[in-house]
Design an enzyme around this catalytic site. Structure first.
Site, mmCIF file in Angstrom:
data_model
loop_
_atom_site.group_PDB
_atom_site.id
_atom_site.type_symbol
_atom_site.label_atom_id
_atom_site.label_comp_id
_atom_site.label_asym_id
_atom_site.label_seq_id
_atom_site.Cartn_x
_atom_site.Cartn_y
_atom_site.Cartn_z
ATOM 1 N N HIS A 61 -10.384 -6.105 -2.511
ATOM 2 C CA HIS A 61 -11.474 -5.878 -1.551
ATOM 3 C C HIS A 61 -12.576 -5.130 -2.307
ATOM 4 C CE1 HIS A 61 -9.108 -7.240 1.829
ATOM 5 N NE2 HIS A 61 -8.135 -6.411 1.510
ATOM 6 N N GLU B 264 -6.224 -10.766 -1.341
ATOM 7 C CA GLU B 264 -7.070 -10.524 -0.150
ATOM 8 C C GLU B 264 -8.540 -10.450 -0.546
ATOM 9 O OE1 GLU B 264 -5.621 -7.161 2.139
ATOM 10 O OE2 GLU B 264 -3.522 -7.731 1.816
ATOM 11 N N ASN C 110 2.140 -5.211 -3.140
ATOM 12 C CA ASN C 110 0.734 -5.525 -2.858
ATOM 13 C C ASN C 110 -0.050 -4.240 -2.595
ATOM 14 O OD1 ASN C 110 -1.205 -7.746 -2.223
ATOM 15 N ND2 ASN C 110 -1.191 -6.868 -0.150
ATOM 16 N N ASP D 83 -12.264 -10.295 -1.026
ATOM 17 C CA ASP D 83 -13.589 -10.354 -0.407
ATOM 18 C C ASP D 83 -14.497 -9.424 -1.200
ATOM 19 O OD1 ASP D 83 -12.690 -7.874 0.675
ATOM 20 O OD2 ASP D 83 -12.505 -8.669 2.702
ATOM 21 N N GLU E 78 0.796 -1.234 0.000
ATOM 22 C CA GLU E 78 0.000 0.000 0.000
ATOM 23 C C GLU E 78 0.829 1.285 0.000
ATOM 24 O OE1 GLU E 78 -2.749 -0.452 3.288
ATOM 25 O OE2 GLU E 78 -3.837 -2.053 2.287
HETATM 26 C C1 XIL Z 1 -6.532 -6.073 8.049
HETATM 27 C C2 XIL Z 1 -6.941 -7.226 8.968
HETATM 28 O O1 XIL Z 1 -7.864 -8.041 8.279
HETATM 29 C C3 XIL Z 1 -7.545 -6.680 10.242
HETATM 30 O O2 XIL Z 1 -7.738 -7.740 11.186
HETATM 31 C C4 XIL Z 1 -6.648 -5.613 10.863
HETATM 32 O O3 XIL Z 1 -7.312 -5.026 11.966
HETATM 33 C C5 XIL Z 1 -6.285 -4.545 9.857
HETATM 34 O O4 XIL Z 1 -5.697 -5.156 8.716
HETATM 35 N N1 XIL Z 1 -5.002 -4.509 3.480
HETATM 36 C C6 XIL Z 1 -4.038 -5.362 3.962
HETATM 37 C C7 XIL Z 1 -4.349 -6.234 5.119
HETATM 38 O O5 XIL Z 1 -2.952 -5.479 3.391
HETATM 39 O O6 XIL Z 1 -3.236 -6.446 5.945
HETATM 40 C C8 XIL Z 1 -5.492 -5.658 5.942
HETATM 41 O O7 XIL Z 1 -5.818 -6.608 6.959
HETATM 42 C C9 XIL Z 1 -6.668 -5.326 5.061
HETATM 43 C C10 XIL Z 1 -6.302 -4.312 4.033
#
Ligand code: XIL
Length: 299
Positions: free
Chosen positions: A206, A235, A169, A237, A127
């Protein structure tokens, strides 16, 4: 095939999941995770605050809990994440300049040494780009050490574990038309041209009403792959867990030969960081959702 992991493996891909160490004692959770997935990401346990709570004192207790569970259950591991503006321990948040730069390098070396030869892919930098229309870097304490911090992180990582694939990422880089996507694309192109060691790009994926899935995701994956890097969905969802959208994401990965695999960000909706969006493949009681069947059928 009857599980996500086995079905993905028939295409030379993996199907992974984010695991939380404190849920592994939940037998419903652990049995679904053991059965369905063949790649594991620690949801929080390999982050900077978890692995180096005090400067120079590494703690791998919870990270190893997940790593050992994964290996005992025949799964590979994605490492997440080594350099990030968020979830930094307090001591790192208070550093700047050359001291922070050195702390970043020492952190990468410390964590990667512990897992040397054991991690399939590392999210070396997470990020680093700004949201919105600039296409530029995100302001952070790391960025303020000098914009070469990302390539320094990758060079450090390559030396620390030459066998791991090294990934950049990020989120909101799935839509080819977005400035953030183009900004990351330009960085990866530049890194490949100058020989900065980068092997893969992770698309967090996401998807929700603010940043919905768009069918040009396949173009994005193909364009990045054409730069000479692997791509991965890291990741996933989806707000509401539309079966059609889940199937579309699977088809996009399968359509791009350099797409290594897909990771969903949790097991059941109740395990999700966005549980109110019911974005995952399993109901709270452990039963399979329609999205699960759509994914399995698409594989
Ligand atoms: C999130 C986790 O799912 C949570 O439990 C935590 O509180 C915050 O981080 N991007 C990422 C992940 O790279 O590490 C994040 O995970 C979600 C967004």
């Amino acid at each position: 095939e009857s599980t996500l992991g086995a079905a993905a493996a028939q295409h030379g891909r993996y199907f992974g999941v984010a695991i939380a160490a404190n849920r592994l004692n939940d037998s419903t959770y652990a049995s679904i995770a053991a059965r369905e997935f063949n790649m594991v990401t620690a949801e929080n346990e390999m982050k900077i605050d978890a692995t180096e709570p005090n400067r120079g004192q590494f703690n791998f207790t919870n990270a190893d809990r997940i790593y050992n569970w994964a290996v005992q259950n025949g799964k590979q591991v994605r490492g997440h994440t080594l350099a990030w503006y968020s979830q930094q321990p307090g001591w790192m948040q208070s550093l700047s300049g050359s001291a922070l730069r050195q702390a970043m390098i020492d952190h990468i070396n410390g964590v990667m040494a512990h897992y040397k030869g054991k991690i399939a892919q590392w999210d070396v930098v997470n990020e680093a780009f700004a949201d919105g229309n600039s296409g530029g870097r995100r302001d952070s304490n790391l960025e303020r050490t000098g914009s070469d911090w990302i390539e320094v992180a990758f060079r450090t990582a390559r030396n620390a574990d030459p066998n791991a694939k090294l990934c950049y990422n990020d989120y909101n880089i799935e839509n080819w038309n977005w400035a953030k996507t183009q900004g990351v694309y330009r960085m990866v192109k530049d890194f490949k041209q100058r020989g900065v060691p980068i092997d893969c790009v992770g698309f967090q994926s996401h998807f929700n009403s603010g940043s919905p899935y768009d069918s040009n995701f396949r173009t994005t994956l193909s364009e990045f792959a054409a730069l000479g890097v692997d791509v991965a969905i890291t990741e996933l969802d989806i707000q509401g867990a539309s079966p059609n959208t889940y199937a579309a994401v699977v088809n996009d990965c399968l359509a791009v030969s350099r797409c290594l695999g897909i990771t969903v960000w949790g097991v059941r909706d109740s395990d999700s960081w966005r549980s109110e969006q019911t974005p995952l493949l399993f109901n709270n009681d452990g039963s399979k959702k329609q999205a699960y069947t759509a994914v399995l059928n698409a594989l």
